[in-house]
Design a protein around this motif. Sequence first.
Motif: not given
Lengths: 255, 272
Positions: A18, A48, A51, A54, A60
């Motif tokens: 990512k 992260g 992240t 998500k 994301h």
Amino acid sequence: MTTKSNNIPMVQLTQAHKRFGETTVLEDINFQASKGEFISLVGPSGCGKSTLLKIIAGLHSLSEGEVVVDGMNPKNAREEMAFIFQEANLLPWKRVQQNTELPLKLRGESTERRVETARKMLELVNLSHALDKFPWQLSGGMRMRVSIARALTLAPRVLLLDEPFGALDEMTRDNLNEDLLRIHARDQWTAFFVTHSAAEAVFLSNKVVVLSANPGRISQVIEIDLPKERNAELREDPAYLNYVAKVSNAIRTVH
Amino acid sequence: MATTSKKIQSALLPIASGIIILAIWNLISYLYGRSVGYDVQRIIIPFPHQIATALWSEREALWLSTRQTALSAVIGFIAAVTVGYILSMLLASAVWVKKALYPWILVLQMTPVVVLAPIFVLWMGQGLPSITAITFMIGFFPVVANTTMGLVSTDRNLLDLFEMSNASKAQEIMYLRVPFAMPYFLTGMKIAGTLAPIGAIAGDLFAGSSQGGVGGIGYMVILYNSQLKIPELFATALVACMLGFVFVGCVNWLHWYLLKDWHESARKTDNT
């Protein structure tokens, strides 16, 4: 050590990368979780973890690689997932009952089913006495309980928790951890739990994933080989304390 | 004990200071009258009792004009709130809409209404339509600015929650964005409410007429001024002030009523 019998992956990440613009946030994440596993994600700030959560939720998208939830793209697997946020994330203008009903309402369930399911879930988190309260009338711990009840209304198969108890005092947090395990034992969802606390991670999980920062990579996966049935007494168990020390150490020494 | 005496204090102090102000006013009127004559004094700085007498003798005319102004203020206010709200929904619906329209709304806002007033009169003639248009112009911008802000600043996590629940765009607007923007909207409404009576009186100054037998407060101001009925002019100011209090009181009550389920912190988004 773990039972490999029903090892159909509930969540699978393959060579996941990512990037946000020029910055690589997550690099080469390969991981899979089976049904009913409780996995904690730990690591220094900015590694992260949130992240990653998500990404599993489909909030994301990945820059490279693949994420699969119950054989589907996360966006198509939404009905099987629930997300619990850092703050309780309740609608301030709705009472506890209506807040809990929200996901069912958005899905178009009948009022009857909504009311009944929400009641049941609120009972499960010991909030039957607070149905008519507004969020601002509740303590932080109670608000989080509402948030948990709301997530459970859809009977998720995957529960994603983004540092849900980070802002609570230690005693409240311990209580909620025990409640969470009790409900997990009952419902057997697969959990991904982001936390800063090594103790919390060990207490809840059967696996702790330690991420390194800049970019976030999986630095270590520590299996927690403690009995499945856990209660407050476990917190004094030397084996448990050993694991906590091990995880703390792993977080401290990652780069 | 302490709280009781504090309560008495906060009730007595304004009364006491009011008496002192009246006394000073009286003294100035008296001294001024003594030096230039009481005929001149009466039309420059009338005694408080002369104002009170004027208020009583003109009570009927003042009551009718106050009603007229209140009507303009209410219509202009409702128009400002409604149109402002709809416009905000439009502005918040897509970034390009906001980019395209917002500068022009600002241009409209920056143009002083007093300059536009004669144009409105030209278009719509003397009377209610022009006056409410002027009231509207003064009130609608705070509604638009605040509501748009509320609609676009919806909590990120709540939006994620709705996305996780596969909510439709309509559900997101109805159950999240609109209620979330409520305190912002109400702040704009409160400001519009404070401005509406002022707008209605200003509008009346330009577009007021005694057509149909009734002029508003602004019309009375011009009338009394031209007739050198200065105590009556002061009485009109007093009435306008009371109208303002009543109007703002009603709007504040509405604000409180619509937000009473919210937490204090949400109610505090306004600082008016």
